[in-house]
Design a protein around this motif. Structure first.
Motif, PDB file in Angstrom:
ATOM      1  N   LEU A   1       1.177   6.758  -6.419  1.00  0.00           N
ATOM      2  CA  LEU A   1       0.448   8.159  -6.417  1.00  0.00           C
ATOM      3  C   LEU A   1       0.502   9.994  -6.554  1.00  0.00           C
ATOM      4  CD1 LEU A   1      -2.973   6.681  -4.587  1.00  0.00           C
ATOM      5  CD2 LEU A   1      -3.083   7.484  -7.153  1.00  0.00           C
ATOM      6  N   LYS A   2       1.153   9.769  -5.175  1.00  0.00           N
ATOM      7  CA  LYS A   2       2.020  11.216  -5.387  1.00  0.00           C
ATOM      8  C   LYS A   2       2.908  11.169  -6.141  1.00  0.00           C
ATOM      9  CE  LYS A   2       1.955  11.094   0.113  1.00  0.00           C
ATOM     10  NZ  LYS A   2       2.286  11.160   0.909  1.00  0.00           N
ATOM     11  N   GLY A   3       3.651  10.200  -7.190  1.00  0.00           N
ATOM     12  CA  GLY A   3       4.346  10.499  -7.944  1.00  0.00           C
ATOM     13  C   GLY A   3       5.922  10.202  -7.854  1.00  0.00           C
ATOM     14  N   TYR A   4       6.420   9.181  -7.293  1.00  0.00           N
ATOM     15  CA  TYR A   4       7.316   8.992  -6.639  1.00  0.00           C
ATOM     16  C   TYR A   4       7.371   7.489  -6.703  1.00  0.00           C
ATOM     17  CZ  TYR A   4       6.490   9.636  -1.847  1.00  0.00           C
ATOM     18  OH  TYR A   4       5.963   9.459  -0.774  1.00  0.00           O
ATOM     19  N   ARG A   5       8.793   6.715  -6.872  1.00  0.00           N
ATOM     20  CA  ARG A   5       9.037   5.513  -6.444  1.00  0.00           C
ATOM     21  C   ARG A   5       9.580   5.537  -5.084  1.00  0.00           C
ATOM     22  NH1 ARG A   5      11.706   2.816 -11.977  1.00  0.00           N
ATOM     23  NH2 ARG A   5      12.204   5.065 -12.264  1.00  0.00           N
ATOM     24  N   ILE A   6       9.682   4.444  -4.413  1.00  0.00           N
ATOM     25  CA  ILE A   6      11.078   3.719  -3.559  1.00  0.00           C
ATOM     26  C   ILE A   6      11.425   2.586  -4.158  1.00  0.00           C
ATOM     27  CG2 ILE A   6      10.622   3.443  -1.347  1.00  0.00           C
ATOM     28  CD1 ILE A   6       8.312   5.061  -1.151  1.00  0.00           C
ATOM     29  N   CYS A   7      12.716   2.932  -4.218  1.00  0.00           N
ATOM     30  CA  CYS A   7      13.904   1.303  -3.635  1.00  0.00           C
ATOM     31  C   CYS A   7      13.095   0.424  -2.678  1.00  0.00           C
ATOM     32  CB  CYS A   7      15.089   1.276  -3.252  1.00  0.00           C
ATOM     33  SG  CYS A   7      16.519  -0.312  -4.158  1.00  0.00           S
ATOM     34  N   GLY A   8      13.069  -0.731  -2.893  1.00  0.00           N
ATOM     35  CA  GLY A   8      12.874  -1.477  -1.540  1.00  0.00           C
ATOM     36  C   GLY A   8      13.636  -1.852  -0.976  1.00  0.00           C
ATOM     37  N   GLN A   9      15.123  -2.135  -1.354  1.00  0.00           N
ATOM     38  CA  GLN A   9      16.005  -2.244  -0.930  1.00  0.00           C
ATOM     39  C   GLN A   9      16.365  -1.456  -0.254  1.00  0.00           C
ATOM     40  OE1 GLN A   9      17.506  -5.790  -1.781  1.00  0.00           O
ATOM     41  NE2 GLN A   9      19.033  -5.367  -0.364  1.00  0.00           N
ATOM     42  N   CYS A  10      16.853   0.083  -0.558  1.00  0.00           N
ATOM     43  CA  CYS A  10      17.695   0.636   0.987  1.00  0.00           C
ATOM     44  C   CYS A  10      16.293   2.143   1.240  1.00  0.00           C
ATOM     45  CB  CYS A  10      18.617   1.557   0.062  1.00  0.00           C
ATOM     46  SG  CYS A  10      17.986   2.724  -1.368  1.00  0.00           S
ATOM     47  N   GLY A  11      15.559   2.299   0.587  1.00  0.00           N
ATOM     48  CA  GLY A  11      14.494   3.120   1.065  1.00  0.00           C
ATOM     49  C   GLY A  11      14.297   4.292   0.017  1.00  0.00           C
ATOM     50  N   ALA A  12      15.057   4.558  -0.452  1.00  0.00           N
ATOM     51  CA  ALA A  12      15.587   5.824  -1.667  1.00  0.00           C
ATOM     52  C   ALA A  12      14.846   6.099  -1.923  1.00  0.00           C
ATOM     53  CB  ALA A  12      17.094   5.735  -2.127  1.00  0.00           C
TER      54      ALA A  12
ATOM     55  N   CYS B   1      22.199   2.198  -4.060  1.00  0.00           N
ATOM     56  CA  CYS B   1      22.209   1.063  -3.608  1.00  0.00           C
ATOM     57  C   CYS B   1      22.603   0.203  -5.339  1.00  0.00           C
ATOM     58  CB  CYS B   1      21.379  -0.164  -3.220  1.00  0.00           C
ATOM     59  SG  CYS B   1      19.693  -0.304  -3.180  1.00  0.00           S
ATOM     60  N   GLY B   2      21.683   0.354  -6.060  1.00  0.00           N
ATOM     61  CA  GLY B   2      22.040  -0.571  -7.709  1.00  0.00           C
ATOM     62  C   GLY B   2      21.140  -1.316  -7.281  1.00  0.00           C
ATOM     63  N   ALA B   3      19.581  -1.741  -6.665  1.00  0.00           N
ATOM     64  CA  ALA B   3      18.665  -2.027  -6.985  1.00  0.00           C
ATOM     65  C   ALA B   3      18.048  -2.096  -7.670  1.00  0.00           C
ATOM     66  CB  ALA B   3      18.080  -2.558  -5.474  1.00  0.00           C
ATOM     67  N   LYS B   4      17.178  -3.373  -8.293  1.00  0.00           N
ATOM     68  CA  LYS B   4      16.357  -3.139  -9.724  1.00  0.00           C
ATOM     69  C   LYS B   4      15.582  -2.838  -8.496  1.00  0.00           C
ATOM     70  CE  LYS B   4      14.184  -5.044 -13.733  1.00  0.00           C
ATOM     71  NZ  LYS B   4      14.509  -4.175 -14.290  1.00  0.00           N
ATOM     72  N   LEU B   5      14.295  -0.923  -9.524  1.00  0.00           N
ATOM     73  CA  LEU B   5      13.371  -0.800  -9.004  1.00  0.00           C
ATOM     74  C   LEU B   5      11.986  -1.168  -9.448  1.00  0.00           C
ATOM     75  CD1 LEU B   5      14.737   3.614  -9.265  1.00  0.00           C
ATOM     76  CD2 LEU B   5      14.798   1.435  -7.000  1.00  0.00           C
TER      77      LEU B   5
ATOM     78  N   MET C   1       0.977  -1.142   0.011  1.00  0.00           N
ATOM     79  CA  MET C   1      -0.175   0.063   0.136  1.00  0.00           C
ATOM     80  C   MET C   1       0.840   1.267   0.038  1.00  0.00           C
ATOM     81  SD  MET C   1      -3.652  -0.977   2.584  1.00  0.00           S
ATOM     82  CE  MET C   1      -2.053  -1.727   3.188  1.00  0.00           C
ATOM     83  N   GLN C   2       2.350   1.225   0.623  1.00  0.00           N
ATOM     84  CA  GLN C   2       2.725   2.588   0.742  1.00  0.00           C
ATOM     85  C   GLN C   2       3.596   2.243  -0.690  1.00  0.00           C
ATOM     86  OE1 GLN C   2       5.224   1.715   3.941  1.00  0.00           O
ATOM     87  NE2 GLN C   2       4.069   2.992   5.179  1.00  0.00           N
ATOM     88  N   GLY C   3       3.661   1.429  -1.319  1.00  0.00           N
ATOM     89  CA  GLY C   3       4.332   1.772  -3.215  1.00  0.00           C
ATOM     90  C   GLY C   3       3.082   2.152  -4.012  1.00  0.00           C
ATOM     91  N   ASP C   4       1.987   2.053  -3.775  1.00  0.00           N
ATOM     92  CA  ASP C   4       0.863   2.149  -4.401  1.00  0.00           C
ATOM     93  C   ASP C   4       0.637   3.751  -3.746  1.00  0.00           C
ATOM     94  OD1 ASP C   4       0.489  -0.106  -5.266  1.00  0.00           O
ATOM     95  OD2 ASP C   4      -1.673  -0.990  -3.604  1.00  0.00           O
ATOM     96  N   LEU C   5       0.480   4.402  -2.723  1.00  0.00           N
ATOM     97  CA  LEU C   5       0.418   5.739  -2.418  1.00  0.00           C
ATOM     98  C   LEU C   5       1.637   6.177  -3.077  1.00  0.00           C
ATOM     99  CD1 LEU C   5      -0.498   7.166  -0.511  1.00  0.00           C
ATOM    100  CD2 LEU C   5       0.318   6.786   1.278  1.00  0.00           C
ATOM    101  N   SER C   6       2.890   6.233  -2.743  1.00  0.00           N
ATOM    102  CA  SER C   6       4.173   6.624  -3.525  1.00  0.00           C
ATOM    103  C   SER C   6       3.853   6.522  -5.008  1.00  0.00           C
ATOM    104  CB  SER C   6       5.266   6.103  -3.157  1.00  0.00           C
ATOM    105  OG  SER C   6       5.622   4.751  -3.739  1.00  0.00           O
TER     106      SER C   6
END
Length: 117
Positions: A84-95, A109-113, A77-82
């Motif tokens: 909606l707000k127009g940004y993506r969050i790295c699942g590995q480091c939270g950037a 961190c180089g993780a696949k987004l 849900m936090q990914g869906d919310l982000s």
């Protein structure tokens, strides 16, 4: 006709913005509910353990699995919310990256987004 087209476009923009705000509010409420429920489950785990510290802890382990499921739902849900707000969050480091960041990998961190679509 130009004026009517502008009014229609503005009307569509307002409708889309209000729909997005409603979806965002709904997701936030669901996230809060899940977090509150996790606290309640943790309290129940503590009570069960206190009542029978040396016994079989099968019930506590099932409640732990329920917490893990809820945490996964919160992350989704936090990914869906982000999005909606127009940004993506790295699942590995939270950037956090906005829509203009078009790379497929995290710049920190180089993780696949995951796809923003």
């Amino acid at each position: 006709m130009g004026l009517f087209d502008k009014v229609n476009q503005m009307s569509r923009n307002v409708t889309e913005n209000s729909k997005s705000a409603a979806e965002s509010s709904n997701l936030k409420k669901k996230i809060v509910y899940e977090k509150e429920r996790i606290v309640e489950i943790m309290t129940e785990i503590g009570r069960l353990f206190y009542e029978n510290p040396y016994g079989d802890h099968k019930a506590e382990l099932e409640l732990c699995a329920d917490i893990d499921d809820r945490k996964r739902r919160i992350a989704s849900m936090q990914g869906d919310l982000s999005m909606l707000k127009g940004y993506r969050i790295c699942g590995q480091c939270g950037a956090r990256f906005d829509d203009k960041y078009t790379f497929e990998f995290c710049g920190k961190c180089g993780a696949k987004l995951t796809s923003a679509e």
